[in-house]
Design an enzyme around this catalytic site. Structure first.
Site, PDB file in Angstrom:
ATOM      1  N   THR A  43       0.814  -1.217   0.000  1.00  0.00           N
ATOM      2  CA  THR A  43       0.000   0.000   0.000  1.00  0.00           C
ATOM      3  C   THR A  43       0.847   1.268   0.000  1.00  0.00           C
ATOM      4  OG1 THR A  43      -0.202  -0.250   2.405  1.00  0.00           O
ATOM      5  CG2 THR A  43      -2.035  -1.024   1.052  1.00  0.00           C
TER       6      THR A  43
ATOM      7  N   THR B  27       6.472   2.363   2.883  1.00  0.00           N
ATOM      8  CA  THR B  27       7.859   2.815   2.712  1.00  0.00           C
ATOM      9  C   THR B  27       7.926   4.023   1.796  1.00  0.00           C
ATOM     10  OG1 THR B  27       8.586   0.513   2.991  1.00  0.00           O
ATOM     11  CG2 THR B  27      10.172   2.063   2.054  1.00  0.00           C
TER      12      THR B  27
ATOM     13  N   GLU C 290     -19.193 -21.882 -16.392  1.00  0.00           N
ATOM     14  CA  GLU C 290     -19.006 -20.434 -16.284  1.00  0.00           C
ATOM     15  C   GLU C 290     -20.286 -19.669 -16.594  1.00  0.00           C
ATOM     16  OE1 GLU C 290     -16.494 -19.211 -14.902  1.00  0.00           O
ATOM     17  OE2 GLU C 290     -15.334 -21.066 -14.877  1.00  0.00           O
TER      18      GLU C 290
END
Length: 617
Positions: free
Chosen positions: A212, A215, A430
């Site tokens: 995220t 640093t 699907e």
């Protein structure tokens, strides 16, 4: 920013230097000197070597003849005899005439080079190391630890730079940037805070999931403040020998005090800051390092402008003493970006690549729901790589959408060829998911259906994308989601009368949602608002554990099975009521392998023949 690494020179470093010097002397200097020692031979040997053409170079003086063998590895000398034809014979033997005369080395010189010089080198090195050890002792450090293993901190120092990372390079975390802006302002203008009597928090803890930008935010603070930035990982403090980590902590804070104002950033602080359990036989080194860190944070003066930043994705595991006021006063959440945050992050990273004019970042951000900043950066890079593979000089909307699928499900596995029967089963599976989702209210629209296998192991998948950003899910929406998960298996049962292994992930997800509804969200009338489960490590996937009796756990299992069964039956009923559309869409998917959301809705609401004709055109 320009990175300057602090040098670390333990005792072994100097031993290697000394050994290297001795090796060089013995291999380069001494042999070259010693090889010039002259061996005295008789004139008959000289004549024999001349006849055998074994003479390399020769120097004839009034009283002696110096000569070498062919490879010049040995020097000889002999007396001079009156021989008028000697020069001609030497010339025919291929000898080289040289005026250089090498005298025999004096035994005293040999003794000095071979024995006295090495002893002198080691004595000088020993005296120099003694001075270093004495200076370490005067600084209060353990000299043996310092010289043998190096107790200097491994912190990387990013010095002032005009090209450093700024807040403009960080997107999607506006709240975190707002909180950190105050720290930057304090470093620039400490007077206005001191005037009112306010003191800046000594430390700020950045918490959030991996990727995220914790640093990156810390570097942006240093870039905006334009001050030195010390960066070190928590694991670098933990050493094998007790006391080494604590010494590194002392050295780090000493360096920071000397360069104040500055920022000290400790990444992954949970490696050294975990809760102390007090049990005998634990990691004494880690606990001593933590104790030293706590002491240093109490001891330094925050008014000097030393700000401690730390990052972790396990805040629950940190020691309470580390989080109390006066140490890490401020906790700054760095969460996954919302829709607008994802759009901003995509735009920041998109500046680095060439893009087509029709790129819709909003659509990409909606498709990448739940992605972190690092994943979004990877999506943009994957789009550029995909454009290059396709021979284009810029990335298009299709490249970005494909890169989203790559991050979610992996690359297309083109070498995996399904049999016709398997391909048909996957098509119905699907479409079963998509049809159940489309026929329910409060369900996310279908974005894409494909039966192309991916490297993640999926033989096909259905992509659903929410129209907007949702932070809450009601009970009906969660039940509909479980029904959608069971739609693939329901289609297999309805059409083929058989079940396959293809629904393994669907079963796992449906069970996970159903259990969460009962144990955590209070969506069961019998348990009401009682929590039956606790979650730890919320930023690392969340490890859940039941907090109830065995009897209650058995009842929870029964409720979970009942809930999934009900939604499974609901999915079957939806497909039975729309079985003709199921056949129609599955046939279209079987033939074309991929259906977009628009094509799916057109077939669902009209005739598939029109869609086929449009594709052929």
């Amino acid at each position: 920013m320009n990175e300057v690494k602090t040098p670390k020179k333990p005792f072994i470093y100097y031993l290697i230097i000394a050994a290297t010097i001795m090796i060089l002397l013995n291999t380069l200097v001494f042999p070259n000197v010693l090889k010039h020692q002259v061996k005295e031979v008789g004139y008959n040997v000289f004549m024999q070597m001349t006849n055998n053409q074994e003479i390399g170079s020769v120097n004839i003086t009034d009283s002696e003849i110096f000569f070498t063998n062919k490879d010049n590895s040995q020097m000889y000398k002999t007396g001079v005899i009156n021989d008028p034809e000697l020069v001609d014979r030497l010339y025919k033997a291929g000898a080289t005439f040289s005026t250089e005369i090498t005298e025999e080395m004096s035994p005293i010189v040999y003794l000095l080079l071979g024995y006295v010089l090495p002893i002198f080198i080691f004595v000088a090195l020993g005296r120099w190391l003694s001075k270093k050890m004495m200076s370490k002792m005067s600084d209060g450090a353990n000299p043996m630890n310092s010289m043998m293993f190096g107790t200097k901190s491994n912190a990387k120092i990013y010095v002032k730079s005009t090209s450093g990372i700024k807040f403009s390079d960080v997107a999607g975390e506006e709240e975190a940037k707002e909180l950190l802006t105050e720290i930057v302002d304090f470093l620039h203008n400490p007077g206005k805070y001191q005037e009112i009597g306010a003191s800046m928090p000594k430390g700020a803890l950045l918490v959030g999931p991996p990727g995220t930008g914790k640093t990156l935010l810390a570097k942006a603070v240093a870039g905006e403040a334009n001050v030195p930035f010390f960066s070190i990982s928590g694991s670098e403090f933990v050493e094998m020998f007790v006391g080494m980590g604590a010494a590194k902590v002392r050295d780090l804070f000493k360096q920071a005090s000397e360069k104040a104002p500055c920022i000290v950033f400790i990444d992954e602080i949970d490696a050294v800051g975990k809760k102390r359990d007090g049990r005998i036989g634990g990691n004494d080194e880690r606990e001593q390092t933590l104790n030293q860190l706590l002491t240093e944070m109490d001891g330094f003066d925050g008014s000097k402008g030393v700000v401690i930043l730390a990052a972790t994705n396990q805040p629950d595991s940190l020691d309470p003493a580390l989080l109390r006021p006066g140490r890490f006063d401020r906790r700054i959440p760095v969460e996954l970006p919302d829709l607008q945050g994802r759009v901003d992050i995509l735009k920041v990273h998109a500046k680095k690549i060439k893009l087509a004019d029709n790129v819709d970042f909003n659509a990409i951000a909606r498709a990448a729901s739940g992605a972190s900043g690092a994943e979004l950066a990877n999506i943009v890079n994957e789009a550029a790589l995909h454009a290059v593979r396709c021979g284009r000089k810029f990335a298009t909307q299709a490249d970005l959408m494909e890169s989203v699928e790559v991050v979610i499900a992996g690359y297309q596995k083109k070498n995996r060829i399904l049999s016709d029967k398997e391909k048909l089963i996957v098509s119905y599976h699907e479409v079963g998911h998509a049809l159940v989702a489309a026929m329910q209210t409060n369900s996310a629209p279908v974005q894409k259906i494909t039966i192309i296998p991916r490297t993640s192991g999926a033989l096909g998948y259905t992509m659903q994308v929410e129209e907007g950003e949702h932070f809450l899910m009601n009970k009906t929406e969660m039940e509909n989601k479980i029904a959608t998960f069971t739609g693939g298996r329901a289609a297999e049962e309805l059409i083929f009368g058989e079940i396959t292994t293809g629904a393994s992930n669907d079963i796992e997800q449906a069970t996970k949602f159903a259990r969460a509804m009962i144990t955590r969200y209070g969506m069961n009338e019998e348990f009401d608002m009682v929590a039956m489960e606790s979650v730890s490590n919320q930023y690392l996937g969340g490890d859940s554990s039941l907090t109830c009796s065995m009897e209650t756990q058995t009842l929870i299992d029964q409720k979970v099975v009942q809930l999934v069964k009900e939604q499974h039956q609901k999915a079957k009923k939806i497909l039975e009521d729309n079985v003709m559309k199921l056949h129609e869409i599955a046939k279209f998917l079987y033939e074309h392998e991929t259906i977009t959301g628009e094509e799916f809705m057109e077939i669902l609401n009209s005739d598939s023949q029109k869609i086929i004709e449009e594709k052929q055109q």
